[in-house]
Motif scaffolding. Structure first.
Motif, PDB file in Angstrom:
ATOM      1  N   GLY A 201      35.734  39.868  43.350  1.00  0.00           N
ATOM      2  CA  GLY A 201      36.223  40.789  42.335  1.00  0.00           C
ATOM      3  C   GLY A 201      37.161  41.837  42.896  1.00  0.00           C
ATOM      4  N   VAL A 202      36.903  42.303  44.106  1.00  0.00           N
ATOM      5  CA  VAL A 202      37.763  43.317  44.707  1.00  0.00           C
ATOM      6  C   VAL A 202      39.169  42.784  44.926  1.00  0.00           C
ATOM      7  N   LEU A 203      39.283  41.533  45.314  1.00  0.00           N
ATOM      8  CA  LEU A 203      40.592  40.926  45.532  1.00  0.00           C
ATOM      9  C   LEU A 203      41.324  40.725  44.206  1.00  0.00           C
ATOM     10  N   LEU A 204      40.619  40.243  43.200  1.00  0.00           N
ATOM     11  CA  LEU A 204      41.250  40.031  41.897  1.00  0.00           C
ATOM     12  C   LEU A 204      41.702  41.354  41.298  1.00  0.00           C
ATOM     13  N   ALA A 205      40.877  42.377  41.421  1.00  0.00           N
ATOM     14  CA  ALA A 205      41.238  43.684  40.889  1.00  0.00           C
ATOM     15  C   ALA A 205      42.464  44.248  41.595  1.00  0.00           C
ATOM     16  N   ARG A 206      42.567  44.017  42.900  1.00  0.00           N
ATOM     17  CA  ARG A 206      43.714  44.531  43.636  1.00  0.00           C
ATOM     18  C   ARG A 206      44.996  43.812  43.213  1.00  0.00           C
ATOM     19  N   ALA A 207      44.930  42.494  43.057  1.00  0.00           N
ATOM     20  CA  ALA A 207      46.109  41.766  42.588  1.00  0.00           C
ATOM     21  C   ALA A 207      46.522  42.234  41.207  1.00  0.00           C
ATOM     22  N   GLU A 208      45.533  42.467  40.345  1.00  0.00           N
ATOM     23  CA  GLU A 208      45.833  42.953  38.998  1.00  0.00           C
ATOM     24  C   GLU A 208      46.493  44.328  39.059  1.00  0.00           C
ATOM     25  N   ARG A 209      45.957  45.222  39.878  1.00  0.00           N
ATOM     26  CA  ARG A 209      46.525  46.569  39.965  1.00  0.00           C
ATOM     27  C   ARG A 209      47.927  46.548  40.549  1.00  0.00           C
ATOM     28  N   LEU A 210      48.155  45.696  41.543  1.00  0.00           N
ATOM     29  CA  LEU A 210      49.475  45.605  42.163  1.00  0.00           C
ATOM     30  C   LEU A 210      50.484  44.891  41.276  1.00  0.00           C
ATOM     31  N   GLY A 211      50.006  44.156  40.281  1.00  0.00           N
ATOM     32  CA  GLY A 211      50.903  43.438  39.385  1.00  0.00           C
ATOM     33  C   GLY A 211      51.553  42.225  40.000  1.00  0.00           C
ATOM     34  N   VAL A 212      50.839  41.567  40.933  1.00  0.00           N
ATOM     35  CA  VAL A 212      51.388  40.374  41.582  1.00  0.00           C
ATOM     36  C   VAL A 212      50.464  39.194  41.328  1.00  0.00           C
ATOM     37  N   PRO A 213      51.007  37.985  41.264  1.00  0.00           N
ATOM     38  CA  PRO A 213      50.173  36.814  40.998  1.00  0.00           C
ATOM     39  C   PRO A 213      49.489  36.284  42.242  1.00  0.00           C
ATOM     40  N   LEU A 214      48.408  35.574  42.013  1.00  0.00           N
ATOM     41  CA  LEU A 214      47.777  34.750  43.038  1.00  0.00           C
ATOM     42  C   LEU A 214      48.125  33.298  42.732  1.00  0.00           C
ATOM     43  N   TYR A 215      48.669  32.607  43.718  1.00  0.00           N
ATOM     44  CA  TYR A 215      48.975  31.183  43.578  1.00  0.00           C
ATOM     45  C   TYR A 215      47.775  30.417  44.110  1.00  0.00           C
TER      46      TYR A 215
END
Length: 325
Positions: free
Chosen positions: A145-159
């Motif tokens: 969850g911490v990683l997903l939240a950080r990607a969401e906050r940064l506004g960048v996608p995870l491939y």
């Protein structure tokens, strides 16, 4: 279309240190190797020549699977940082031709989130590549969850890229043939793609996109079987079964983009376009595992309108990743 910009967002490299750590180098001293190993190691003229041959203007480069994801944190964290720094140097040398996705030490989710932030904030990367499961755990596991939240906050996608199945799955589903057949069946021929599609469905059913509604996910290989199966998934997993507010397809079509990587025939492209729409399909090659020329041939021959061709070839990538038009 003459003069059309072409961006490919799934193309790979590796560092010799990570390749050694995961036992992937045929020649551990890395002084020579196969043509594939040479292509993966190159972040300069060899790569640029292959791009130029096919008219690929820009690659978004990521470390090849599985990266450091199955290494212990003490090993994975410094190797990920070093790989990202190496890629950042190549991007700085060729800023009009290369961009980067970070490789992350997902065995330590807090450190992975911090490395994502460093890669985006300091190195200018456009997101990160996550290579399937980490020790058998998928991204729906609460620890990520911490990683997903950080990607969401940064506004960048995870491939979300495939990785080899866990041993129990491999042994039960894919053995019984000669080693080459078993490996390809478990990986690039079928198993990788079924597992990645399942990974996305696990994230949906676990409520990941309710908790992280702005999280953006990208999957390759024409959607990892999801376009073909999405109506069937909805039929069998409606809200009265899942307890979610929406149908699985609604989450996927809102939060997931797909790419053409590695699949260069018309039927899967048409299926992807009919289900996801031209606004959510992005061109990719999967170089050096697939030839740039094969990927480009799909663009040049697909029966697409000029507007849709521009979207798929570069416009969607520019919008999703914040690349300069």
């Amino acid at each position: 279309m003459p003069g059309m910009r072409v961006i490919s967002i799934e193309d790979h490299f590796w560092t010799a240190d990570i390749a050694r750590a995961i036992g992937a180098l045929r020649n551990p001293d890395a002084t020579s190797g196969t043509p594939l190993e040479a292509d993966l190691a190159d972040l300069g003229e060899r790569r640029l020549a292959a791009m130029d041959e096919a008219g690929i203007d820009l690659q978004v480069i990521s470390h090849t699977t599985p990266g450091v994801q199955h290494l212990d944190p003490q090993t994975a964290i410094p190797l990920a940082c070093e790989a990202n720094d190496a890629l950042a140097r190549a991007v700085a040398e060729h800023p009009d031709r290369f961009a980067g996705f970070a490789t992350l030490p997902t065995s330590a989710p807090d450190a992975g989130a911090d490395e994502l932030e460093r890669a985006v904030g300091e190195l200018g990367f456009k997101g990160a590549m996550v290579n399937g499961h980490t020790g058998g755990r998928f991204l729906d596991d609460p620890r990520f969850g911490v990683l997903l939240a950080r990607a969401e906050r940064l506004g960048v996608p995870l491939y979300l890229h495939p990785a080899e199945p866990v041993p129990g799955v491999r042994d039960a589903y894919y053995t019984g043939f000669n080693p080459a057949v078993s490996w390809f069946l478990s990986a690039a021929a079928f198993g990788w793609h079924a597992e990645t599609g399942l990974h996305v469905l696990r994230m949906v059913l676990a409520g990941v996109f309710d908790r992280h509604p702005q999280l953006r996910l990208v999957v390759g290989h024409m959607g990892e079987m999801l376009p073909f199966m999405l109506a069937r998934v909805d039929d069998n997993l409606p809200p009265k079964v899942t307890g979610l507010d929406r149908m699985p397809s609604e989450y996927i079509l809102d939060n997931v983009h797909i790419t053409t990587s590695g699949l260069f025939t018309l039927p899967p492209l048409l299926c992807a376009l009919m289900v996801f729409g031209a606004e959510r399909v992005l061109f990719s090659v999967d170089w050096p595992y697939a030839p740039n020329t094969d990927g480009r041939r799909l663009l040049d021959t697909a029966p697409l309108s000029p507007d849709d061709l521009e979207r798929i070839a570069h416009g969607n990538a520019e919008r999703l990743l914040g690349l300069s038009a």
